[in-house]
Design an enzyme around this catalytic site. Sequence first.
Site, PDB file in Angstrom:
ATOM      1  CG  ASP A 257      -1.470  -1.313   1.491  1.00 48.52           C
ATOM      2  OD1 ASP A 257      -1.997  -1.916   0.425  1.00 48.52           O
ATOM      3  OD2 ASP A 257      -1.873  -1.524   2.607  1.00 48.52           O
TER       4      ASP A 257
ATOM      5  CD  GLU B 160      -8.985  -2.378  -0.849  1.00 46.27           C
ATOM      6  OE1 GLU B 160      -9.206  -2.585   0.655  1.00 46.27           O
ATOM      7  OE2 GLU B 160      -7.947  -3.197  -1.179  1.00 46.27           O
TER       8      GLU B 160
END
Length: 507
Positions: free
Chosen positions: A16, A181
């Site tokens: 991420d 997301e």
Amino acid sequence: MPWYYKNPILHADYADPDLIRSGADFWMVSSSFNHLPGIPLLHSRDLVHWTLVNHVVPRLPSENYDRVQPGKGIWAPSLRYHAGRYWVFFSIPDEGIYVCHTANPLGSWSEPHCLKQVAGWIDPCPFWDDDGRAWLIHAFAWSRSGIKNKLQLIEMAPDASRLLDQGKIIFDGTPSHPTLEGPKLYKRHNEYWIFAPAGGVKRGWQTVLRSRHLHGPWLSRDVLHQGESPVNGPHQGGWVELENGESWFLHFQDKGLYGRILHLQPMHWQQDGWPLIGEPLDETGKGQPVLNHRAPDLPCYPQEMQTSDAFLSGQPGKQWQWQANPRSDWLLPGSPGLRLRCAPLADKEGTLALYATPQLLLQKFPAVRFSVTTVITPDFQQSGDEAGLVIYGERYAALILCQQQGRLLVGLRHGWINDRGGLTEQLLLIDDVSGCAVAELACDIGYDGIGHFRYRRASHGDWQPVTPPFSAGAGKWVGAKTGIYAASGHNHSAGHARFTHFIVSSK
């Protein structure tokens, strides 16, 4: 002179990622989950070569993380520079949304400040608009909130001290963008842009949303897919623009037991205003990952990520993380080398087991194939004291020295978490090395994470292979890790082990 790079640019588990440019410097953060210190901060001058320079969070602000919490902890931080300070926003999905800041990214960061105590709000990203107002965008974790595939926008105090309203859902990806997301919010040419991954970690894609107004309506386009490349799930990252106007996108690829490794993609703004990431895939504007490409128009600054460690100061280097909030008594003073106390093994389901033991000192797998070697001088005080070299994941194994009934033994401790969440662990005793003052332990990791342990007395003599071999596995949301530890089967032990060095050799 132009130069070229190959993907992945970093074959290590930096999940991420988010990044910014500050002058000639590039800074990147990534998820750290339950491993501490948390939120690694990486630095680069050319976007291709990175080194680990700091961590944002020394420990998590909850006693829950004094024990091992696999897969929990810090998810998907975002990094921004505003008003002379660096800002990192992150979620602890069971606790809430937090922010840290600093004027010097290489120094200490502020203590985590909770912006919102709430379960299931994840992947926060701040945005300061041209009018001085500030905003926060985030996603949801279904497992905690019962909400999924939606992005919410909330007004925030400009000093990031508090949220100013209850928020509004500005995009619902339920029919078209499952598992939407990780939003990153930007502004370009008076338009607002949200870069957000969809489709899930292993097989997903990168989506971009576009609007003239923060609250929408938002148009969407999927701009990066695997296509004909071997790079599955290319998504979840950040966009950065160079002084010369070049745009680049950094993202991860989930590579199973190796974790989420990093790729760098060229990004071009097309005539219709939408970005193209990677190389063209089809006429719809989608791109696919490049494997080799001309590097950013910047001087090449070669540097390598830290792996090996001589522990010269009696402290671990920045590449190391514990499994939970660290305790000061895990490390004993004295150098050279690293002295680890035989702190208690964790009790999980009535079994003393490595899996839940917090004082494992671990680092990421650095390559597809590599070897690790360490030298241990044991100073055990009672039966049940042990120290060793560990390969850690939901399948794990450790080659250990242990004291049992006055004898010093070599053993192989291995275990796994089964599909029902139950723990199985075994200890195989291999050799009696009583009288051995120093032992050298090693593991050779080959393709698909197949590991072969070996050992020898001191740093000479023949290596002794250990059977059976070991098949490494990923952890909860993280790749496999390797490292060292000392432990005891008793609540109190005066024993310790000195690790002279830890050498990593990639193949």
